[in-house]
Write an enzyme that holds these catalytic residues in place. Structure first.
Site, mmCIF file in Angstrom:
data_model
loop_
_atom_site.group_PDB
_atom_site.id
_atom_site.type_symbol
_atom_site.label_atom_id
_atom_site.label_comp_id
_atom_site.label_asym_id
_atom_site.label_seq_id
_atom_site.Cartn_x
_atom_site.Cartn_y
_atom_site.Cartn_z
ATOM 1 N N HIS A 148 0.830 -1.210 0.000
ATOM 2 C CA HIS A 148 0.000 0.000 0.000
ATOM 3 C C HIS A 148 0.862 1.258 0.000
ATOM 4 O O HIS A 148 2.028 1.247 0.406
ATOM 5 C CB HIS A 148 -0.945 0.009 1.202
ATOM 6 C CG HIS A 148 -0.233 0.095 2.516
ATOM 7 N ND1 HIS A 148 0.278 1.271 3.013
ATOM 8 C CD2 HIS A 148 0.061 -0.851 3.436
ATOM 9 C CE1 HIS A 148 0.847 1.059 4.181
ATOM 10 N NE2 HIS A 148 0.737 -0.230 4.471
ATOM 11 N N HIS B 143 0.483 -5.415 2.705
ATOM 12 C CA HIS B 143 1.302 -4.671 3.659
ATOM 13 C C HIS B 143 2.698 -5.295 3.706
ATOM 14 O O HIS B 143 2.917 -6.399 3.206
ATOM 15 C CB HIS B 143 0.663 -4.726 5.047
ATOM 16 C CG HIS B 143 -0.808 -4.428 5.050
ATOM 17 N ND1 HIS B 143 -1.317 -3.187 5.359
ATOM 18 C CD2 HIS B 143 -1.880 -5.211 4.759
ATOM 19 C CE1 HIS B 143 -2.646 -3.213 5.265
ATOM 20 N NE2 HIS B 143 -3.004 -4.437 4.902
#
Length: 197
Positions: free
Chosen positions: A8, A149
């Protein structure tokens, strides 16, 4: 098939050095710019599906990437970050000052322990790799993007490279970059790691 792994975009929590695994926050202005650059790059690439952690920072990044191709983002909690329990939404400096002993113990015994009230490493690793294996099984001969992530991307790279959980700390995924692997019935070939766009 080809799997692209994307972290992200930047958040304000990144800048503050926060422990914020399941804390839901959005990407910041720089994170949006990173996602826009990724959208431009992936606009030139053929892909069939895009998956994302269901947390806002990953889902928003994925939505920006897929915007021009009008591909729905498939949100999946398997690709969430490690849950930090009682340390969620706390700055690293606060944890070091107030929970230094527990942090030192976790750093030494990370494979067999969990953060206070948090997720055990092997539960996290199993969750992420189970999700990856399912995506691979469901998308043979297709190209997919997974937006997640740093921790889950390390777990997925451990699985794809065959080093297993012991290799977890060998990987760090940069924001605004991607990693990719070609997967066939016979082998997995890592093509790129932390490739800028």
């Amino acid at each position: 098939m080809k799997v692209y792994l994307v972290r992200h975009g930047e958040t304000d929590w990144n800048l503050r050095g926060m422990f914020y695994g399941w804390t839901d926050c959005d990407i910041n202005e720089k994170g949006i710019m990173q996602a826009e650059r990724l959208k431009k790059y992936f606009g030139t690439i053929s892909y069939d599906k895009i998956y994302a952690s269901d947390l806002l920072r990953a889902a928003h990044t994925a939505e920006i990437i897929a915007e021009d191709k009008k591909i729905d983002v498939l949100k999946d909690s398997c690709f969430r970050e490690l849950h930090y329990g009682d340390w969620e939404d706390k700055e690293g400096s606060y944890i070091r000052e107030n929970h230094g002993e527990e942090l030192s113990r976790w750093l030494k015994e990370w494979k067999t322990s969990a953060f206070p009230g948090g997720e055990a490493f092997f539960d996290f690793y199993q969750r992420v790799t189970d999700g990856l294996i399912r995506v691979i099984e469901e998308n043979k001969s297709k190209n997919v993007i997974i937006v997640s992530h740093n921790g889950p991307m390390s777990a997925m790279l451990c699985y794809l490279t065959g080093v297993g959980p012991d290799g977890f700390w060998r990987f760090f995924s940069e924001q605004g970059c991607y990693s990719s692997a070609f997967i066939s019935e016979k082998k997995i070939t890592i093509e790129k790691i932390n490739c800028p766009v």
